[in-house]
Design an enzyme around this catalytic site. Structure first.
Site, PDB file in Angstrom:
ATOM      1  N   ASP A  32      34.443  38.738  46.327  1.00 12.70           N
ATOM      2  CA  ASP A  32      33.103  38.247  46.667  1.00 12.70           C
ATOM      3  C   ASP A  32      33.094  36.978  47.513  1.00 12.70           C
ATOM      4  O   ASP A  32      32.012  36.498  47.860  1.00 12.70           O
ATOM      5  CB  ASP A  32      32.285  38.010  45.389  1.00 12.70           C
ATOM      6  CG  ASP A  32      32.850  36.894  44.526  1.00 12.70           C
ATOM      7  OD1 ASP A  32      34.092  36.803  44.388  1.00 12.70           O
ATOM      8  OD2 ASP A  32      32.056  36.097  43.984  1.00 12.70           O
ATOM      9  N   ASP A  73      35.936  37.309  38.720  1.00 12.75           N
ATOM     10  CA  ASP A  73      34.642  36.640  38.566  1.00 12.75           C
ATOM     11  C   ASP A  73      33.776  36.817  39.812  1.00 12.75           C
ATOM     12  O   ASP A  73      34.177  36.476  40.919  1.00 12.75           O
ATOM     13  CB  ASP A  73      34.855  35.149  38.284  1.00 12.75           C
ATOM     14  CG  ASP A  73      35.697  34.935  37.032  1.00 12.75           C
ATOM     15  OD1 ASP A  73      35.438  35.605  36.026  1.00 12.75           O
ATOM     16  OD2 ASP A  73      36.620  34.101  37.071  1.00 12.75           O
ATOM     17  N   CYS A 113      50.260  26.030  45.300  1.00 18.44           N
ATOM     18  CA  CYS A 113      51.107  27.131  44.841  1.00 18.44           C
ATOM     19  C   CYS A 113      50.990  28.314  45.804  1.00 18.44           C
ATOM     20  O   CYS A 113      50.025  28.415  46.548  1.00 18.44           O
ATOM     21  CB  CYS A 113      50.700  27.552  43.437  1.00 18.44           C
ATOM     22  SG  CYS A 113      49.037  28.263  43.377  1.00 18.44           S
ATOM     23  N   HIS A 117      46.941  27.688  38.368  1.00 13.08           N
ATOM     24  CA  HIS A 117      47.179  26.379  38.975  1.00 13.08           C
ATOM     25  C   HIS A 117      45.908  25.667  39.428  1.00 13.08           C
ATOM     26  O   HIS A 117      44.910  26.298  39.759  1.00 13.08           O
ATOM     27  CB  HIS A 117      48.132  26.530  40.162  1.00 13.08           C
ATOM     28  CG  HIS A 117      49.420  27.162  39.777  1.00 13.08           C
ATOM     29  ND1 HIS A 117      49.752  28.449  40.136  1.00 13.08           N
ATOM     30  CD2 HIS A 117      50.437  26.702  39.017  1.00 13.08           C
ATOM     31  CE1 HIS A 117      50.937  28.744  39.629  1.00 13.08           C
ATOM     32  NE2 HIS A 117      51.371  27.702  38.945  1.00 13.08           N
ATOM     33  N   ASP A 167      38.991  41.097  42.592  1.00 14.57           N
ATOM     34  CA  ASP A 167      38.762  39.760  42.072  1.00 14.57           C
ATOM     35  C   ASP A 167      38.019  39.956  40.748  1.00 14.57           C
ATOM     36  O   ASP A 167      37.330  40.968  40.559  1.00 14.57           O
ATOM     37  CB  ASP A 167      37.908  38.977  43.083  1.00 14.57           C
ATOM     38  CG  ASP A 167      37.417  37.669  42.530  1.00 14.57           C
ATOM     39  OD1 ASP A 167      38.258  36.850  42.115  1.00 14.57           O
ATOM     40  OD2 ASP A 167      36.189  37.472  42.495  1.00 14.57           O
TER      41      ASP A 167
END
EC number: 3.1.3.-
Length: 171
Positions: free
Chosen positions: A125, A13, A96, A90, A11
């Protein structure tokens, strides 16, 4: 954990870089502690790396795709190259197949890297990262931050206190 891996997906952020909500400014990119060392070690072992990142700020009209691409380019300047970037632009209401916790980005990243999801670790996280990995058949590792909810930590099959610990989970 005694499983062999071919790829590690991250991931963005809160995992690779500090979480700045809806960040469109490359100057605000700050790597998480240990991120560069972990990525250097993984690459030295021949593991493929990729990023899977929800970027609903695009769908919300808060940042542009070009701004997100500029932030991602800065991440690569600071942390080195990734074999694939999978970004969901999105809005959460769009339903989605790519937005985590759906498996779409994990599956697309595995396809782009030419690896099996079963031989792929996904590091994130929050619970959506874990759920996306599980839905894709990959191995999740949760690295909690102050924003990670206690119930997400409790449900995660594997946790690590920090990114550096993740290296020890890889054979």
């Amino acid at each position: 954990m005694d499983e062999p891996f071919d790829a590690i997906l991250f991931d963005r952020d809160g995992t690779l870089i500090e979480d700045v909500p809806y960040n469109g400014d490359p100057a605000r990119v700050t790597p998480m502690p240990g991120a560069r060392a972990v990525l250097d070690a993984l690459r030295a072992r021949g593991l493929r790396t990729g990023v899977v990142s929800n970027q609903s700020g695009i769908g919300r009209g808060l940042v542009t795709e070009a701004q997100v691409a500029a932030v991602n380019a800065r991440v690569e300047e600071l942390l080195g190259p990734f074999g694939t970037w999978q970004v969901c632009p999105h809005h959460p209401d769009d339903a989605c197949p790519c937005r985590k916790p759906a498996p779409g980005m994990v599956l697309a990243a595995c396809a782009a890297l030419g690896v099996s999801p079963a031989r792929t670790m996904v590091v994130g996280d929050i619970g959506a990262d874990v759920e996306a990995a599980q839905a894709a058949g990959a191995v999740p590792v949760l690295v909690p931050t102050p924003v990670t909810r206690a119930d997400e930590v409790g449900r995660a099959p594997r946790t690590a206190p920090d990114l550096l610990t993740v290296i020890g989970m890889i054979r």
